[in-house]
Design an enzyme around this catalytic site. Structure first.
Site, mmCIF file in Angstrom:
data_model
loop_
_atom_site.group_PDB
_atom_site.id
_atom_site.type_symbol
_atom_site.label_atom_id
_atom_site.label_comp_id
_atom_site.label_asym_id
_atom_site.label_seq_id
_atom_site.Cartn_x
_atom_site.Cartn_y
_atom_site.Cartn_z
ATOM 1 N N ASP A 291 35.873 36.539 46.755
ATOM 2 C CA ASP A 291 36.618 36.519 48.016
ATOM 3 C C ASP A 291 36.382 37.773 48.850
ATOM 4 O OD1 ASP A 291 37.677 34.284 46.857
ATOM 5 O OD2 ASP A 291 39.763 34.831 47.219
ATOM 6 N N HIS A 435 36.325 39.562 43.631
ATOM 7 C CA HIS A 435 36.123 40.041 45.008
ATOM 8 C C HIS A 435 34.785 40.763 45.126
ATOM 9 C CE1 HIS A 435 40.453 39.430 44.598
ATOM 10 N NE2 HIS A 435 40.417 39.144 45.897
HETATM 11 NI NI NI Z 1 41.325 37.634 49.706
#
Ligand code: NI
Length: 490
Positions: A291, A435
């Protein structure tokens, strides 16, 4: 050496259409309807060579949501330093103000996004747009930093002016402009943060922006004043004059045919990562999801995944994707799935339907334009889902995707922690949250791939996890665990 690289990089610029529904550049200016004078034509960040994005989040996930995004320019050290310092200041200030408060719902939120108000070899301007959610309402503010590539110097907006007397004179001009609009004119002073966000419109007028509630009632909305070019010219510093010139030239279509074409480098292994080659009803699958990117380490992550022939799903932010289309193209070409993580990472569960739709649509448009494929999976920022969000995604024909394994990398941790936790918690059908904006996460990936592959796992995209069963619009998916598993054919 770095500096010249940056200067030659920005020399390749061309002005292109602006975001936010602002006036777009048109080939023949004579045919254009005059734009509202306080609108700024933002530069398309994809046309700026040497630009990447940085993200700052809060180490303490408990009580508040923080997502600060800002650009970084190869070789523009002073500007990078100023932007980083500002991001850290804002994080600290927000922390201090929300520290002692008892946990409240909805959570306080700090969100910073950015735009380029200029980008040429003469001047670069980064406009930081801050949204703060406190006491159940949003407050917005802007701050614009200017950079002189020739001198290697970064200044705040008052650096456009020739010293104190020019600032005082500008305050008088702004007051005069505001006089007809009500009592807020009296609150303009030539000090503090009043003039911290200034840029030029296409005609060279100086656009002075004020924060919400800075000069009057918060219900006013965006308050900005355009001071005519001829009146402001005598007040400008040498950088201010070059900045004004740069914006006018770009608006005039200078260098319009010099838009650089991206030629993403492809790993030769990548072609074998063909989607759909694994049947997760039979094989042991996990879906790695990354992400908040693309970020500075995303290219390295793509190299690692290609080397191990592993596919993943990237939930990108529209704002980052627009700045780094070459990385997006690589994701798609190398067999990964690109999903939608909103434009700027605001908590969508606090927003009304039209704001949700705007954030998701803008991102969808950028992704489709770059990779030629419409993203249909949405990962809500912070995993926060509301009824409105479900309705909007259903209408868009998209599904919502959360996770059942959290690598807990957003809030720090070493590569070793991240790999250990991920490998320990992975199970067939898991959707794993990571991430790609964090270096440590990317460092952990080789270990994760090696260990999970050793346990017989295949790495697939989220859509592949559901295979022929497909995914429904408006539904929230958190794991592929509940899927009916077919018996192997005998
Ligand atoms: Ni996020």
């Amino acid at each position: 050496m770095h500096k010249s690289r940056f200067v030659s990089g920005v020399a390749l610029l061309a002005l292109s259409a602006s975001g936010c529904g602002m006036a777009a550049a048109a080939p023949e200016r004579g045919l254009m309807v005059p734009a509202e004078p306080t609108l700024i034509d933002f530069v398309d960040p994809a046309t700026v060579v040497g630009l990447s994005t940085e993200t700052l989040t809060d180490d303490d996930p408990g009580s508040r949501y923080v997502h600060i995004n800002y650009p970084e320019f190869a070789g523009a050290t002073a500007l990078n330093r100023a932007l980083r310092a500002q991001a850290e200041r804002q994080l600290k200030d927000f922390r201090d103000r929300t520290e002692s408060a008892d946990p409240v719902t909805p959570r306080p939120e700090l969100n910073v996004d950015w735009q380029l108000a200029a980008a040429s070899s003469k001047a670069v301007a980064v406009r930081l747009r801050t949204g703060e959610y406190l006491h159940e309402s949003w407050g917005n503010s802007t701050r614009t930093y200017w950079y002189d590539p020739r001198e290697g110097k970064a200044v705040d907006s008052t650096g456009l002016l020739a010293g104190e007397p020019a600032l005082r004179r500008l305050a008088v001009l702004v007051k005069a402009e505001l006089r007809d609009r009500g009592p807020q004119a009296d609150r303009v002073t030539a000090e503090g943060d009043t003039f911290d966000s200034m840029a030029f419109n296409r005609d060279g007028d100086l656009v002075v922006e004020f924060d919400d509630c800075q000069l009057g009632p918060c219900s006013l909305g965006r308050l900005a004043v355009a001071v005519r070019a001829a009146r402001v010219e005598p007040l400008l510093s040498p950088l201010g004059r070059r900045a004004q010139e740069s914006v006018r030239e770009s608006a005039g279509g200078a260098a319009a045919d010099e838009v650089p074409h991206f030629t993403p480098t492809r790993s030769p292994d990548a072609v074998s990562n063909r989607a759909g080659s694994v049947d997760c009803a039979r094989a042991k699958c996990v879906a790695l999801t990354f992400d908040d990117g693309p970020g500075p380490d995303t290219g390295r992550l793509l190299d690692l995944l290609a080397k191990e022939r592993a596919r993943a799903t990237f939930f990108v932010l529209g704002s980052n994707a627009a700045a780094q289309p070459a990385l997006l193209r690589r994701m798609s070409e190398e067999g990964h799935l690109v999903g939608n993580h909103s434009w700027d990472h605001k908590d969508l569960s606090k927003q009304g339907s039209s704001k949700i739709a705007d954030s998701l649509d803008r991102t969808k448009d950028v992704v489709s334009a770059v990779i030629g494929q419409t993203p249909t999976l949405v990962r809500p920022p912070y995993g926060a889902v509301s009824r409105q969000l479900r309705n909007v995604t259903r209408n868009m024909g998209s599904s919502l995707v959360n996770w059942d394994v959290d690598a807990k990398d957003r809030h720090g941790g070493t590569a070793r922690d991240i790999a250990g936790r991920t490998v320990r918690e992975a199970r067939p059908g898991a959707i794993i949250l990571m991430h790609d904006i964090r270096r440590e996460t990317v460092d952990a990936v080789p270990d994760i791939l090696k260990q999970l592959r050793g346990k017989g796992y295949s790495f697939v995209t989220v859509a592949e996890l559901y295979g022929s069963a497909g995914m429904q619009a408006g539904r929230l998916y958190e794991s592929g665990n509940g899927l009916p598993r077919r018996q192997p054919l005998t």
